[in-house]
Design a protein around this motif. Structure first.
Motif, PDB file in Angstrom:
ATOM      1  N   UNK A  76       2.069  12.549   3.393  1.00 38.49           N
ATOM      2  CA  UNK A  76       3.259  13.017   4.102  1.00 38.49           C
ATOM      3  C   UNK A  76       3.389  12.303   5.441  1.00 38.49           C
ATOM      4  N   UNK A  77       2.257  11.835   5.955  1.00 37.74           N
ATOM      5  CA  UNK A  77       2.297  11.225   7.276  1.00 37.74           C
ATOM      6  C   UNK A  77       2.020   9.733   7.281  1.00 37.74           C
ATOM      7  N   UNK A  78       1.746   9.172   6.129  1.00 46.93           N
ATOM      8  CA  UNK A  78       1.503   7.721   6.090  1.00 46.93           C
ATOM      9  C   UNK A  78       2.817   6.984   6.305  1.00 46.93           C
ATOM     10  N   UNK A  79       2.765   5.923   7.081  1.00 40.68           N
ATOM     11  CA  UNK A  79       3.966   5.110   7.298  1.00 40.68           C
ATOM     12  C   UNK A  79       4.027   4.065   6.188  1.00 40.68           C
ATOM     13  N   UNK A  80       4.856   4.337   5.185  1.00 41.74           N
ATOM     14  CA  UNK A  80       4.936   3.402   4.079  1.00 41.74           C
ATOM     15  C   UNK A  80       5.918   2.289   4.416  1.00 41.74           C
ATOM     16  N   UNK A  81       5.575   1.070   4.067  1.00 38.94           N
ATOM     17  CA  UNK A  81       6.472  -0.042   4.376  1.00 38.94           C
ATOM     18  C   UNK A  81       7.725   0.052   3.518  1.00 38.94           C
ATOM     19  N   UNK A  82       8.844  -0.535   3.961  1.00 38.09           N
ATOM     20  CA  UNK A  82      10.028  -0.556   3.113  1.00 38.09           C
ATOM     21  C   UNK A  82       9.748  -1.414   1.880  1.00 38.09           C
ATOM     22  N   UNK A  83      10.570  -1.275   0.880  1.00 41.87           N
ATOM     23  CA  UNK A  83      10.343  -2.053  -0.335  1.00 41.87           C
ATOM     24  C   UNK A  83       9.802  -1.175  -1.446  1.00 41.87           C
ATOM     25  N   UNK A  84       9.657  -1.764  -2.595  1.00 34.81           N
ATOM     26  CA  UNK A  84       9.344  -0.966  -3.777  1.00 34.81           C
ATOM     27  C   UNK A  84       7.873  -0.553  -3.896  1.00 34.81           C
ATOM     28  N   UNK A  85       6.966  -1.168  -3.119  1.00 33.91           N
ATOM     29  CA  UNK A  85       5.547  -0.934  -3.400  1.00 33.91           C
ATOM     30  C   UNK A  85       4.958   0.108  -2.484  1.00 33.91           C
ATOM     31  N   UNK A  86       4.784   1.305  -3.032  1.00 27.85           N
ATOM     32  CA  UNK A  86       4.353   2.426  -2.204  1.00 27.85           C
ATOM     33  C   UNK A  86       3.139   3.143  -2.774  1.00 27.85           C
ATOM     34  N   UNK A  87       2.465   2.527  -3.731  1.00 28.22           N
ATOM     35  CA  UNK A  87       1.319   3.206  -4.329  1.00 28.22           C
ATOM     36  C   UNK A  87       0.139   3.202  -3.383  1.00 28.22           C
ATOM     37  N   UNK A  88      -0.031   2.090  -2.678  1.00 27.86           N
ATOM     38  CA  UNK A  88      -1.199   1.941  -1.823  1.00 27.86           C
ATOM     39  C   UNK A  88      -0.773   2.065  -0.373  1.00 27.86           C
TER      40      UNK A  88
END
Ligand code: ADP
Ligand code: ZN
Length: 772
Positions: free
Chosen positions: A412-424
């Motif tokens: 919930x608090x991880x800053x995920x990068x934009x783009x399709x790859x959000x698994x890691x």
């Protein structure tokens, strides 16, 4: 009941006894047939017979389950033919299948048919062959006929070598023909006999190559208790609760050694996916010859293993669920490793639980049984708490290695990068980089195969569902590439993606495949968006984030080919593969000291399934996969990505605290009267027609109310979580009781009173594992 009204021809021969026969049907009736004199020696309990059945006297195959001299009061028909030269099952197995049929609500014949491998029935891997032997000279007639030169040579060969010889071999050795040999038989010089021989030779296994390890104190203590029981004799259940890497297998091996030395056999049951060549090798290294039973064997292999077990030629049998029916003649010990595994339950008739049946078999044979696990099923944990099982603990890893520390990544608090790859997440990514830089290996668990797990229409809000099942289809890129590709995909960040047409949309429940539709299949207007994360998408993300690092995917798709599973494991074990990622298949059995990081990509995935065991399963899976880390000198750690870091199941898994988890879960089950504090039966209704199935379920539900004794609880009837599967509409009702007897009695009463609705199939699942 048994055809008393059949008109038998008057010239029938006298019966020399009566065979009790059962058929592969949902019946409990035992039929009686007369044995004609010419079949007297051949008809034996445990063989299959051909007998006339019904008014039309159609020839049917039945199992002979007993023989009696008592002439029945009704007229009996005669056995037509005996199929098997040797019995297919022992009296003990017969008793067990009778229990199985009664407990799990199926026909006795159905149970028997299911437990004897087709390979054993067909005697695959063996063939009838001609044998020839010289008649000893004193037994020859005075005036012996003259022999040809070739016959004389062949006879001399046989006289020099007393005993039976394979006719074909004699032909080869003496350079004669079969006709020459049969000439000898005709003239009384030799005898001919047909015998069944193994034509399929299993690869010869060498002698044991490995000595027992020196046990640590905990292992010694556990083994001592087991050996004491083995020496005292008799049935007893042990729960070997040992954390991952605590050396449970070594305790099994030494207990088995004790049994084998006493001239008895040991049966080891392991989950199908743990039955890797490496696992089997551990047993072979210690005992030389081991019989292996699992579902990927060829018929000939299976037949040969089966007969080697039956003839007592192998002391140790290792196998998956159905190994519980191994025809061991002199069993001394049963071991069920990873006893909590749901794959021990068979999800088709007969719906038995291999672990529970193992307890029944141990009881019947009067021998000890060891159930082993790092995360015991709550059923077994409860039995240990009550004292029904003796609990043996291995609380530490061997050689003083600690369990790996587990860190939580709060998604919930991880800053995920934009783009399709959000698994890691960035945190997991840097941990992987560190581990790799230090020369370690990485395991990543994502228990969902495919590329996108959801095909969604932004216009009408519907997902693409299988037309046979009420479930969302998964997009697989690994499917056969199609020529008609509509160009490259356009990644559009958070809004889901569009896909080219090269893959397939697949139903994970029935296997139905379609070309991925461009437009929504419901409204026909919206252009579909693809969401959700599967192992194939993770593969792509890994390739982009860790270029040049060898990674391998391990899931049901990647391991379709026989042997591919073992190949990937081997490549990982010898370091060719640096990152191994995949579904629960990677969570078990791997003992690779250089694994320094285990990442769980999405820990919550199974947490919210409509199944009262959802927490238990999640905990088990997390504990199993965490157990792969830190088995060597370089230590190791585990990182768990979750959206529910405060869920008790996740919190306790992170602390490796099985006891607290199990005790809290037991209390909650008890509160809601779910297993193991009650026995559960699930009655499943299915029909091609949605109205009829509902009617049948409601009729059953009403009858349940009518027959409801005290202490029974009913949930439903209601639509099953999978309300449509393979084109069948489904309902279910759950029946719970503290007493097996009450539960069985109630179901039988309802079955008797239930008036069939055509086209509706009703399945009784006792102690169900699958709840969907
Ligand atoms: P578990 O089945 O409990 O996960 P294993 O039996 O696979 O654990 O043991 C883990 C590792 O420890 C194996 O490589 C095994 O050979 C080794 N091992 C087990 N017992 C001992 C012991 N007493 N001394 C040294 N090594 C041991
Ligand atoms: Zn389907």
């Amino acid at each position: 009941m048994l055809f008393p009204d059949v008109n038998l021809p008057p010239e029938l021969p006298e019966a020399v006894g009566y065979a009790q026969v059962i058929f592969n049907r949902p019946l409990t009736t035992v039929f009686t047939y007369a044995i004609p004199e010419e079949l007297q020696t051949e008809v034996v309990a445990g063989k299959r017979l051909i007998v006339p059945l019904g008014r039309g006297n159609a020839q049917a195959i039945g199992f002979c389950v007993g023989i009696t001299d008592v002439k029945p009061e009704f007229k009996t028909k005669f056995v037509t033919k005996v199929i098997d030269s040797d019995p297919l099952f022992t009296p003990e197995l017969l008793k067990m299948t009778q229990w199985l049929a009664d407990y799990y609500f199926c026909g006795w014949g159905q149970a028997l048919d299911a437990v004897i491998p087709a390979a054993a029935k067909a005697q695959a891997g063996s063939r009838e062959k001609d044998f020839i032997a010289a008649v000893p000279e004193p037994l020859l007639p005075i005036a012996t006929p003259r022999l040809s030169k070739k016959q004389a040579i062949a006879l001399q060969y046989l006289r020099d070598r007393p005993g039976q010889h394979l006719a074909n071999l004699v032909v080869e050795e003496t350079d004669c023909s079969l006709a020459v040999l049969w000439g000898l038989v005709e003239r009384g010089y030799a005898t001919r006999e047909k015998r069944r021989v193994e034509t399929h030779l299993l690869p010869a296994k060498g002698l044991p190559t490995q000595q027992p390890l020196v046990l640590n104190q905990h292992q010694q203590d556990a083994l001592a208790v087991i050996i004491k029981q083995l020496e005292a004799g008799g049935f007893h259940s042990f729960l070997l609760y040992g954390i991952t890497g605590s050396g449970k297998t070594e305790v099994y091996l030494q207990a088995i050694d004790h049994v084998v030395r006493a001239g008895k056999q040991a049966l080891v049951m392991v989950p199908e996916i743990s039955l890797t060549p490496q696992a089997v090798q551990r047993f072979e290294a210690r005992f030389g010859s081991v019989a292996v039973l699992h579902s990927h064997l060829t018929d000939a292999d299976r037949g040969s293993h089966w007969r080697r077990i039956a003839t007592g030629k192998v002391p140790v049998v290792v196998g998956a669920r159905s190994a519980i029916f191994a025809p061991t003649a002199n069993l001394g010990l049963i071991i069920v490793d990873e006893e909590h595994e749901s794959s021990f339950k068979q999800e088709a008739t007969p719906r038995y639980h291999g672990r529970d049946l193992a307890i029944v078999r141990a009881k019947q044979e009067g021998i000890p049984i060891i159930l082993g696990s790092a995360t015991p099923s709550l059923e077994s944990w409860n039995n240990a708490k009550k004292g029904t099982y003796t609990q043996l603990d291995l609380p530490e890893r061997v050689s003083g290695r600690p369990l790996p520390p587990v860190g939580v990544i709060d998604m919930r608090h991880e800053k995920l990068p934009p783009g399709p790859y959000k698994a890691i997440s960035p945190s997991l990514e840097s941990a992987i980089k560190q581990a790799l830089a230090a020369g370690g290996q990485v395991i990543l668990l994502l228990n969902r195969r495919g590329f996108d797990t959801c095909l969604f229409c932004p216009d009408c809000g519907q997902t693409v569902k299988c037309k046979f099942c009420d479930v969302a289809m998964t997009y697989h890129r690994g499917g056969k590439p199609k020529e008609t590709s509509s160009g490259p995909q356009t990644a559009s960040g958070y809004k889901g993606e569009q896909r080219d047409m090269s893959g397939l949309a697949v139903c994970h429940y029935c296997g139905y495949e379609i070309n991925p539709p461009k437009r929504c299949t419901t409204c026909g207007v919206g252009s579909l968006r693809y969401y959700g994360l599967g192992t194939e998408k993770l593969e792509e993300e890994l390739a982009i984030k860790f270029p040049g690092i060898s990674a391998a995917r391990m899931d049901a798709d990647a391991t379709k080919k026989t042997g591919s599973h073992a190949k990937i494991f081997k490549a990982f074990q010898n370091g060719e593969i640096r990152i191994l990622f995949g579904t629960q298949m990677i969570a078990k059995g791997l003992d690779v000291p250089t694994v320094t990081l285990v990442g769980v990509v999405y820990a919550d995935q199974a947490l919210h399934l409509p199944d009262f065991r959802a927490s238990e399963r999640t905990f088990q899976l997390l504990a199993q996969v965490a157990g792969r880390a830190g088995r060597g000198d370089h230590g190791g750690k585990v990182l768990v990505q979750t959206f529910h870091p405060d869920h008790p199941c996740i919190k306790l898994a992170v602390k490796h605290d099985y006891r607290t988890f199990a005790d809290a879960e037991l209390a909650s089950r008890s509160l809601h009267q779910f297993p193991p504090s009650a026995r559960l039966a699930r009655i499943i209704f299915r029909c091609r027609d949605a109205i009829r199935v509902q009617k049948a379920a409601e009729r059953w539900g009403l009858l349940l109310q009518v027959h409801l004794p005290k202490g029974i609880k009913i949930l439903g009837p209601a639509e099953a979580p999978l309300k449509k599967l393979e084109g069948w509409y489904r309902y279910h009702v759950l029946v719970l009781s503290g007493s097996v007897k009450t539960l069985h009695g109630t179901i039988r009463a309802v079955q008797a009173a239930y008036e069939t609705i055509e086209g509706v199939e009703i399945t009784v699942d006792i102690d169900p594992v699958g709840m969907l």
